[in-house]
Design a protein around this motif. Sequence first.
Motif, PDB file in Angstrom:
ATOM      1  N   LEU A  81       3.679   2.688   2.980  1.00 40.26           N
ATOM      2  CA  LEU A  81       4.387   1.848   3.864  1.00 40.26           C
ATOM      3  C   LEU A  81       5.855   1.241   3.309  1.00 40.26           C
ATOM      4  O   LEU A  81       6.476   0.666   3.742  1.00 40.26           O
ATOM      5  CB  LEU A  81       3.580   0.423   3.897  1.00 40.26           C
ATOM      6  N   THR A  92      -0.152 -11.006   4.483  1.00 40.10           N
ATOM      7  CA  THR A  92       0.111  -9.581   5.199  1.00 40.10           C
ATOM      8  C   THR A  92      -0.824  -8.868   4.441  1.00 40.10           C
ATOM      9  O   THR A  92      -0.953  -8.714   3.340  1.00 40.10           O
ATOM     10  CB  THR A  92       1.756  -9.108   5.154  1.00 40.10           C
ATOM     11  N   PRO A  93      -1.477  -8.052   5.254  1.00 34.06           N
ATOM     12  CA  PRO A  93      -2.398  -6.833   4.619  1.00 34.06           C
ATOM     13  C   PRO A  93      -1.688  -5.909   3.862  1.00 34.06           C
ATOM     14  O   PRO A  93      -2.183  -5.332   2.983  1.00 34.06           O
ATOM     15  CB  PRO A  93      -2.747  -5.988   6.120  1.00 34.06           C
ATOM     16  N   SER A  94      -0.501  -5.619   3.984  1.00 34.04           N
ATOM     17  CA  SER A  94       0.494  -4.729   3.066  1.00 34.04           C
ATOM     18  C   SER A  94       1.917  -5.170   3.200  1.00 34.04           C
ATOM     19  O   SER A  94       2.170  -6.212   4.201  1.00 34.04           O
ATOM     20  CB  SER A  94       0.140  -3.395   3.354  1.00 34.04           C
ATOM     21  N   ARG A 115       0.747  -1.180   0.137  1.00 28.07           N
ATOM     22  CA  ARG A 115       0.177   0.005  -0.036  1.00 28.07           C
ATOM     23  C   ARG A 115       0.814   1.134   0.075  1.00 28.07           C
ATOM     24  O   ARG A 115       1.848   1.345   0.485  1.00 28.07           O
ATOM     25  CB  ARG A 115      -1.070   0.071   1.170  1.00 28.07           C
ATOM     26  N   THR A 158      -0.536   1.007  13.965  1.00 28.46           N
ATOM     27  CA  THR A 158      -1.308  -0.178  13.801  1.00 28.46           C
ATOM     28  C   THR A 158      -1.243  -1.178  12.822  1.00 28.46           C
ATOM     29  O   THR A 158      -1.485  -2.252  12.833  1.00 28.46           O
ATOM     30  CB  THR A 158      -2.849   0.342  14.073  1.00 28.46           C
ATOM     31  N   GLU A 159      -0.948  -0.521  11.593  1.00 27.28           N
ATOM     32  CA  GLU A 159      -1.032  -1.436  10.197  1.00 27.28           C
ATOM     33  C   GLU A 159       0.397  -2.070  10.420  1.00 27.28           C
ATOM     34  O   GLU A 159       0.452  -3.280   9.832  1.00 27.28           O
ATOM     35  CB  GLU A 159      -1.245  -0.221   9.011  1.00 27.28           C
ATOM     36  N   ALA A 167      -2.817   5.210  13.228  1.00 27.01           N
ATOM     37  CA  ALA A 167      -3.169   4.342  12.139  1.00 27.01           C
ATOM     38  C   ALA A 167      -1.898   3.494  11.406  1.00 27.01           C
ATOM     39  O   ALA A 167      -2.152   2.408  11.523  1.00 27.01           O
ATOM     40  CB  ALA A 167      -4.174   4.946  11.177  1.00 27.01           C
ATOM     41  N   GLN A 168      -0.857   4.127  11.062  1.00 24.04           N
ATOM     42  CA  GLN A 168       0.011   3.330  10.516  1.00 24.04           C
ATOM     43  C   GLN A 168       0.786   2.587  11.207  1.00 24.04           C
ATOM     44  O   GLN A 168       1.340   1.378  10.999  1.00 24.04           O
ATOM     45  CB  GLN A 168       0.948   4.505   9.754  1.00 24.04           C
ATOM     46  N   ARG A 223       0.019  -4.973  12.382  1.00 19.33           N
ATOM     47  CA  ARG A 223      -0.479  -6.059  11.687  1.00 19.33           C
ATOM     48  C   ARG A 223       0.408  -6.798  10.644  1.00 19.33           C
ATOM     49  O   ARG A 223       0.426  -8.113  10.596  1.00 19.33           O
ATOM     50  CB  ARG A 223      -1.778  -5.787  10.912  1.00 19.33           C
ATOM     51  N   VAL A 224       1.134  -5.956   9.938  1.00 21.34           N
ATOM     52  CA  VAL A 224       2.016  -6.566   8.992  1.00 21.34           C
ATOM     53  C   VAL A 224       3.232  -7.381   9.855  1.00 21.34           C
ATOM     54  O   VAL A 224       3.378  -8.591   9.115  1.00 21.34           O
ATOM     55  CB  VAL A 224       2.909  -5.398   8.261  1.00 21.34           C
TER      56      VAL A 224
END
Length: 479
Positions: free
Chosen positions: A8, A38-40, A5, A23-24, A20-21, A27-28
Amino acid sequence: MGRPRTGLAPAMPDAAPSGAQATELARVHEAYLSGSRTPSSPRSVISASWQRARAAGVDPDRPHVPIVLAADDIGEAGSAHPLTRLTDLLRSALVPGASDAEQIVTVTDREGTVLWIEGNRRVRLRAEESGLFAGSGWSEQTAGTNAMGTALALGDPVLVRSAEHFARVFHRWTCAAVPVHDPATGAVFGTINVSGPWNAVHPGTVHLLAATARLAEAELRRRHKDREARRRAAARRKRTRAGHAADGPVPAEGTARGPARPGIPALPRLELRFLGDRRPEAVLAGTTVTPTLRHAELLALLALHPEGLTGDQLTELLYGPRANPVTIRAEVHRLRQELGSLLAAKPYRLVAEVDADFVTVRRALEAGDVTTAVRLYRRRLLPESCAPGVRAERARLGTLLLRSVAGTSDPAVLLDWLATEMGRSDLAAHERLLRLLPAGDPRRAGVLVGRGRLAGLRMSGHGHPSPSAGPRQGQAAHP
């Protein structure tokens, strides 16, 4: 891995992560460790580092940050490393800003062992809880992905944000580090690092770190050349004494022997006046010109590096490490139109006898001549400049000057100091001078007025800490 995305994946992010970044990123990180999609995608530099950390067997839940040096050995190991001999430069260029921004500054050797650490006291205590303290080892093989270890692994500047760290315990941190090269061999022999809370280190910090690293390398190069020159001179003297031992007394120093050699044409003289209340001035062959701020920055950086700078080095000191070198070539071309053959290339350097007031101030301070330094330093070096190399030198000069003034008891020096831009706000210097001047001295009246003005500002909440009063524990004085 999933499709990356926007925001990132760049090699160097443009901003500190938002909530928010972060948090993402977390998750990665979790998806990578679990082997799920991975989501990104992480940035390529981070992904490669994670793979190295996993291959080295680093436990993301219990990373091994070893104590490489015992407390009793840190001083000896640090004093033997070239970077720790430049703590005044590093302290003045980095620590004041780091302390204000809730950050700490560290220096490591080529193995990632922390040799020196200063900065915000509260953040430093938190860092110690995470294993970051003098004597700890931060190679990728032991601590996983982190700015110091990854910069050493790559040989390039690195920013590691939040959950980009391989070990979860470091996710509350963001760190930036740049490698420093041995000027004699070109090999990486350490790093300079800034660490802070996950959202407190901006990517722009890397620019300042890189400029400071180049200043450190230039200073080490200068010292190396000085040592070599002294060694060669000693060897020549020894050979001369040995060669003339059987021929009678050696001629007095300065007496010619043999035929005179042809004279060497004198270099043109270039004067740079970049301190004071006036606009920056350059004087060449008796003609005074007022350079633009950009040209003044170029001249200042070249005067600070008489050995010369490559295009990449000059670009980094002027604009930061991400700038395009094409830009610097255009600026140098325009400056060469004014200076002609005085500005050489490959490397860029000034072919002149340069007399720069800010260089004279630095040399005076290094020699302990505070009288000359205060007389010349009426205002800061190019105060409007934001060039990383100029900012670092400006901070270094300011801190060295404050330290020197705080140690003097010469009324004449203090009177000159109070007339400068920095000295006018130095309440401690006013009070020290009043103690030194006799009761009937007419100069006391002006000092009393200045002290009263500062005291009034302090009472109203508009004043600032006295610059020569000395730093509080765990902090550095501000230039």
